[in-house]
Design an enzyme around this catalytic site. Sequence first.
Site, PDB file in Angstrom:
ATOM      1  N   GLU A 146      26.977  53.895  35.883  1.00  0.00           N
ATOM      2  CA  GLU A 146      27.580  55.212  36.110  1.00  0.00           C
ATOM      3  C   GLU A 146      28.677  55.158  37.175  1.00  0.00           C
ATOM      4  O   GLU A 146      29.760  55.711  36.975  1.00  0.00           O
ATOM      5  CB  GLU A 146      26.487  56.218  36.489  1.00  0.00           C
ATOM      6  CG  GLU A 146      25.639  56.584  35.269  1.00  0.00           C
ATOM      7  CD  GLU A 146      24.336  57.266  35.617  1.00  0.00           C
ATOM      8  OE1 GLU A 146      24.117  57.568  36.802  1.00  0.00           O
ATOM      9  OE2 GLU A 146      23.533  57.479  34.695  1.00  0.00           O
ATOM     10  N   ASP A 169      27.009  58.802  43.855  1.00  0.00           N
ATOM     11  CA  ASP A 169      26.679  59.512  42.622  1.00  0.00           C
ATOM     12  C   ASP A 169      25.299  60.153  42.787  1.00  0.00           C
ATOM     13  O   ASP A 169      24.276  59.479  42.707  1.00  0.00           O
ATOM     14  CB  ASP A 169      26.694  58.509  41.457  1.00  0.00           C
ATOM     15  CG  ASP A 169      26.456  59.186  40.127  1.00  0.00           C
ATOM     16  OD1 ASP A 169      26.198  60.401  40.103  1.00  0.00           O
ATOM     17  OD2 ASP A 169      26.525  58.503  39.090  1.00  0.00           O
TER      18      ASP A 169
END
Length: 602
Positions: A146, A169
Amino acid sequence: MAIIGIDLGTTNSLAACWRDGRLELIPGEDGNVLFPSAVGYVEGEGFLVGAAAKERLLTNPGDTVASFKCFMGTAKEYRLGSRMYTPMELSAMVLERLKRNAERVLQEEVEEAIVTVPAYFNDKQRSDTKKAAQVAGLRVERLINEPSAAALAYRMAVGEEDRTLIVFDFGGGTLDLSYVECFDNVIEIVAVAGDNHLGGDDIDRAIQSHFCKVNGLVEEKLSLEELARIRNLAEQSKCALSASGQADMGLTVGGRVCRAQLNEDILFEICMPLFGKMKQLFLHLLEDADSRVSQIDDLVMVGGSSRLGVVKRFLSELLGKEPVVLDETDRVVALGAGIYAGIRRRGEEIRDMLLTDVCPFTLGIGIRNRSGQDKNILSPMIERNSTLPASCRNRFVTTSDYQREILVKIYQGEEYYVDDNVYLGEVAIEVALKPAGQAWVDVQFTYDINGILHVSVENEMGERRQILLANQALSEEELERYSKELEKIMRPPMEQPENQEMLARFLAYFENSTGERREHIGAMIDYITQGLCSGRKKTVRNAIENARAWLAMLEETQDTREERLFDGRDFYDWEEEEEDQEDGEASRSGLEEEQEENDDAR
Ligand code: AMP
């Protein structure tokens, strides 16, 4: 046939694609690009996936599930109707809906997807994600982390300058930190650190406990439904807080009206234990990246929970700089996956980018514990945060006299004892019948960019056994292709012929020099060797570039020294003269002989 990028999120999932020179998020039938990662079951009606399921989380928490991504790769199962479902199966239902949505919007079949996973996902979790995609009818050639996807989107948004970033994140269930270096067309993940159980859900839980405490409610005594309503109120108040800085919580529980105040200061206080965990992860990351805060250009915040003011406040206090929050923090990962899908389709509008990842966990084999305890310990082969592809070869000897076989057991994890790590597989091979410590095997680990671990074990008779791990879903043909690619990357920079040749030239200069010059060349050799062995692409590249420049400099200074030694006579003019002058020929041969002698000594 289209390729799409998918952010398979804990709370919401999104799909993106590159179409007609533009990056697009793919909306669902309701026009919303956020597709809740929730699945419900209604007797007589069947499965509900997405928004419809999320709505039922409140009214029917018993037959609706969400946040199952947190348990991907584990044995946890969820009951829906008459049967139990694994997180892999539930994720497959979400992915299947995203595929159908995309086919409706794009008006073509979607066969392949780039799916993102938290950087901290282990091989089992990655493998289950791939299986989920396969069940949904999607081929997944590449899973990307990600934060790598976020860095790709960030670079697209802010331009192509060289930058060092930390991608923060913070989603619903996970926090992933990545130390990323962007240079030329390369995005290199240098190190990752993360927690699979630290996210917005934990903040909701903390607010829920605060609400219960303020109102004298004992959580253990509340029903599932009451808890779900309080949790929902907690999440709503948290989101309201990031918009207005203040939220009044109110709910009737057991016939009694309960209230609580929430503001930035209260939430900051409530989140203190979570901030403590975040700080540890930052320390871990900087240590692994061999860096410090002052070397970071930007802190990029992505994920739904990055919208929280208290998180920004904590980070600017911790790091002494203002974080960059990209617009639509909850879409950045999907956009990055969409860009990558475009790269795979070779979209002309996108410059070819190289995305390098790191191995998030240490990979190694179990060896006998020298202390005599019968618990085997882990001998690391590829350390965590090694840049992919990574390869390592080590020799292991037998531990018993005339042992017939060595069983190489492969593990993943950071723990001392193998039993505390994740077991991945094993390879057995016969060994020469010799006393303990005299028979050996060479074990080679190669971990490629697609997360496939290739282990090869060779005995002293030259027999070899191999195993490919973490990708049971690949076809024979794909396995063969990957194996061929692996062959190419098995040779680390230090062993590549052109780099060996370059080092040999430095060694020759070293031998032929004395005093300070010799010392300098020694330091250059150390620097280049360390660079080539660093396992980091940028460091390797710097080492090679510097080595080339130094060689040019050494050649130049060699010429000047020769000029001095030969009383200023220019070597090349002299060579030209040789045709006419007999003694010139004799002297030149003399020098060549000396050179040859040096070559022999090497
Ligand atoms: P993600 O997994 O990236 O979709 O993030 C989901 C998490 O972000 C959930 O915990 C949400 O409660 C949280 N979230 C979404 N919007 C906001 C907001 N405006 N303020 C605070 N948290 C939010």
